[in-house]
Structures are given as C-alpha cells and as structure tokens.
Enzyme design. Sequence first.
Site, PDB file in Angstrom:
ATOM      1  N   SER A 111     -10.071  -0.786   6.906  1.00 21.23           N
ATOM      2  CA  SER A 111      -9.543  -0.723   5.396  1.00 21.23           C
ATOM      3  C   SER A 111      -8.766  -1.891   4.860  1.00 21.23           C
ATOM      4  O   SER A 111      -8.436  -1.785   3.609  1.00 21.23           O
ATOM      5  CB  SER A 111      -8.386   0.314   5.497  1.00 21.23           C
ATOM      6  OG  SER A 111      -9.063   1.701   5.894  1.00 21.23           O
ATOM      7  N   LYS A 124       0.678  -1.049   0.046  1.00 18.83           N
ATOM      8  CA  LYS A 124      -0.226   0.020   0.082  1.00 18.83           C
ATOM      9  C   LYS A 124       1.011   1.184   0.044  1.00 18.83           C
ATOM     10  O   LYS A 124       1.967   1.321   0.575  1.00 18.83           O
ATOM     11  CB  LYS A 124      -1.110  -0.015   1.147  1.00 18.83           C
ATOM     12  CG  LYS A 124      -1.883   1.079   1.504  1.00 18.83           C
ATOM     13  CD  LYS A 124      -2.855   0.668   2.520  1.00 18.83           C
ATOM     14  CE  LYS A 124      -4.203   1.788   2.609  1.00 18.83           C
ATOM     15  NZ  LYS A 124      -4.893   1.467   3.865  1.00 18.83           N
ATOM     16  N   SER A 156      -9.557   1.424   2.588  1.00 19.21           N
ATOM     17  CA  SER A 156      -8.543   2.222   1.589  1.00 19.21           C
ATOM     18  C   SER A 156      -7.239   1.339   1.102  1.00 19.21           C
ATOM     19  O   SER A 156      -6.564   1.879   0.403  1.00 19.21           O
ATOM     20  CB  SER A 156      -7.996   3.296   2.518  1.00 19.21           C
ATOM     21  OG  SER A 156      -7.192   2.786   3.793  1.00 19.21           O
TER      22      SER A 156
END
Length: 537
Positions: free
Chosen positions: A273, A172, A249
């Site tokens: 997330s 990420k 996310s």
Amino acid sequence: MIAEAVQVVSPGPVPEGLLAAFDAYETALLTNDVATLDALFAPGPATVRGDGTTLLVGHAAIAGFRSGRAVIPTRQVAELHVRPVGDDAALVMASTVEPATGATGLQTQLWQRLAGDWKVTAAHVTLPRTQPATPSRAAAAALDRSVWRVVGTPLVAPTGSGPLDGVTVAVKDLFAVAGERLGAGNPAWLAEQEPQASTAPAVAALLAAGAEVTGLARTDEFAYSLAGQNAHYGTAPNPAVPGGIGGGSTSGPASAVALGQVLVGLGTDTAGSIRVPASYQGLVGIRTTHGAVPLDGVLPLAPSFDTVGWLAREVGPALRVAEVLLPGVSATPAAVAPPARTVVLPTVETHAIPAVAAACADRRAALVGEGLLPTAEIVDLAPEILEGWFAAFRTLQAFEAWAAHGDWITAHPGALGADVGGRFAAAADVTAAQADAARATIAEARAWLREVLAGAVLVVPSSAGGAPARDSSAAVVEAERAGTLRMTCLAGLAGAPAVSVPLLHTADGRPAGLCLVGAPGTDLDLLRLAATLEGAA
C-alpha cells in the site's frame, strides 16, 4: 447562460466568443465534465494553474490533478470582470458564492485565442471558504476531497524542533490524531467515531522532530485495496499518469506528495500500500521492517503484515523521516555491512507485464555493471512454492482483516464499495484451521526469505505494470493487483523492509518502481542505497 445572469464589468468591448468560452468552462466545472475542462486549458508545458497550496505547470500536470476530482458543490458566479489585453487575450476575474453555505471564492484566468479558439493559459483559484474560518480549518475547502478528508494551516503544528523543521506531512486517515476523528475511508464508519484522545506515536515523533501535519488524507476503505479507487470519495488524481489510477491504499498521501502539496505522505503498507502508489506515481516509498515503527494508534488491517511507511518525491526527505522514526535500526552506514549480492528471483518477475520485467532486468544489470549494485545471483524459487506462499499470505491477511472489522461490517450491510466489500465477504469464509495452516506456510517462507536476504538485496519491480486507466474494467484492475501482490507479498512474508525507487517505465512511458528488499533491520541502508541509485539515474 451564466454570463447572461451576471453583470459583466469591462472597461471596453468584451472580445467575441470569450463569454461563451467562459460559460462552457463553468458548465463543465459544475457537471464535472473533465474532458471539456481539459480541452479549454491550453495544451503544452507553459499552461499554469495555482491555488492556495499548489502550482501546477503544464497541461499534463493540470489534467492529472483534475482527473480525480469529485463534482463540486453547486455555486453561482456573483461578479464577472473582464479586462481585455488585446484582441486575442483577456484577464477574467469571477467571484463565486455557494447559496447553501454562503461560502465565497475567487478565480482569475488569463484567456488567449489560439488557432481561433479561446483557451485558459493561466489560472489561479481561491476555492470557496465560509466566513469566518478558524485558523485550523482555513484551507479546508481549498483541497481536493478525493485526496484529503480534513486539512488545516496546519492541522497540527510541530510540538518540537529538529531534523524535520519545515517538513509538511499528509497523514493517512488510519492514524489517530488527537482531537480528530479517524475515518478509515468509509463515511459510515466516520459518522460513528469520536475525536481521538491521543496521537499515534509515529505521528507524535514526526511532530516532535519539527514536522507539521497538513491534514488527514484519504485511504482506500479499511486499507484493503491497492487501486486508490474509493467508492465514496472518488479516485485521487495521479499527476504522473493523467487519467490513470494513483494506487492505494495510501492513496491520499501519495497524491498529496505527487501534487506538491506536502513533502511527505505517512501511511501503512500491508501488501504493497506504499510501494504501489509510489510505483504508479513516480515516487519514493518505503515499507519498514515489521514492528520497527510502533503501530499503536493505527487502525489495523492484518497485524501479521501491517507496517508503517511513507512516501516522498525524492529519497532525501524519506531518509530524514527514517532517521527520526527508525533511530535504532542500522543507525550508521557501518552498522550493517553493504549487501554482498543482488538476488534475482526469475519466477517472481514473470508476474510483471513483459515490458516492466524486461525494464527491471535491464536496469538491474546496468546497475550491477556500473558497480552500484553488487554481483547478481539467481536464486531458484519453484512457481508452485511461490503460489503456495501467495495463497497463505492472502488467507492470513483475509482472516485477520475479518477479525479486525468483521463485526462492524456485519452490522452495516451495504456500507462498503463493491471491490472492498467483495474482499471482506470472501474473508468472512476463512476458517481458523485455514489460518493456522497459512501461518505454518508463512513461517517456512519467512525462514527461507530471511536466509536469502542475509547480506543481500532483492531487486524486483514494485508493481506488475504502470498505473491502469481509471476507466479500466474491474477485471483489468484485479489482474494488475494479483500480479503485483505476488511480488509485494515477499517483503510482508519476510517481515522485511522494501524501498520503491522510480527507475523504471512501461513501454508507453508510465512510471514504475524498482523495489529494493533487504533483510529485516536494514531500512536505512536500503534508503542510502536508493539515494545512490537515484543520484546515478
């Protein structure tokens, strides 16, 4: 027409209608007309599409991959070769060039006439690449920019050998990787960043154990979203629900895992997330015990709740990563006693859509009946108490998010998308006194939850429903988010680990996760329990 501007090379007559179909395909590709592209690929499970990293099998998988694509750079077909293999089939090979960059590409398609219409039944794409390419960037153009920011072959090679040999990882874009900038899902932020001097410890540990980093994958802006819809880079595809959002996310790593481009997606989980994209895309996702994995070198959102987590298609790879990143947390099955009871919080599940709540209750009861989960015990939690906890969670999360990023946001008006920008605007109004009051409520919630979780496992839905359609209204997406947060916030409040396992479905077949929440420190035990449930599914 494209074919009129390019010499078509064929040893014999080109089948009637084929060039018109190829023109329609190219026009749709360059205008991002996803509906036409889907229609030009043959329906059914036998259609295949491959590139340098991924083989997609079946029309549904191809449509899911395509659903999040951004408009590609303008390109031109340079050469077009057609090799008929009968009246109703032909192999088409086209070389392409991007005039602005000189990047070249190649596409090979098998077209067949089905029920009178030409359809692509097999395709392989070598996406544009500028020559010469350095080894670390050779694959960069071959991947979806809604999923990836930067990739390599690999981007970062292993620094050691061990239990993760051969494991590919999407990281990420919140984690520091030496020599790379940190993007945080926002182009204005990225433009101001310098390459990182060192690598975040969590990433370094994976590399030392033999894993390789394929690339840095997209995140929702500053990780302040659960939707996976980035206003700047697009919506990463959800192959499990073509046309659905993928969840965030940790959106890019989740899609990369679901598409088969990597084995593991490394991300963060503050309020869901990891668990939400796992639920929406039928993946396994773990949020670790708060503080168990170092957050050094990770851009914060709300440090009181931020954790490291990861996703995989099955429990096995997730457990291998856990044994590297959590070596001191219940390192053997005997270190922590198996849960003695399964906790049921009916008030919490009222925030799931009825079909998901019912599916969760049915699956939980079946697993208890089969002896795979311990005896269920209903624990009372008054609705007003849950609402108070939820409000405190959101208040402190917002206060800490603004403390982390408010100065930059104030200096860059208009830099955020509408949804994330709205959350930060609300966060700016949270006072220190409100944050202090929220901390007091959270302390009470944490004590209660940890008492309930001692020797137990809480089983709830991972999300309020399945993945909403990507064209859903903002109100629909926000309603799904609010319902989900009332369930996902419990692990954050307790500082507890949580594992989402793809064991539920909505009434219309969309995947949804069954979430196992345990006492702090039981991360590995939860994953081992998840493996047992996965094996029995």
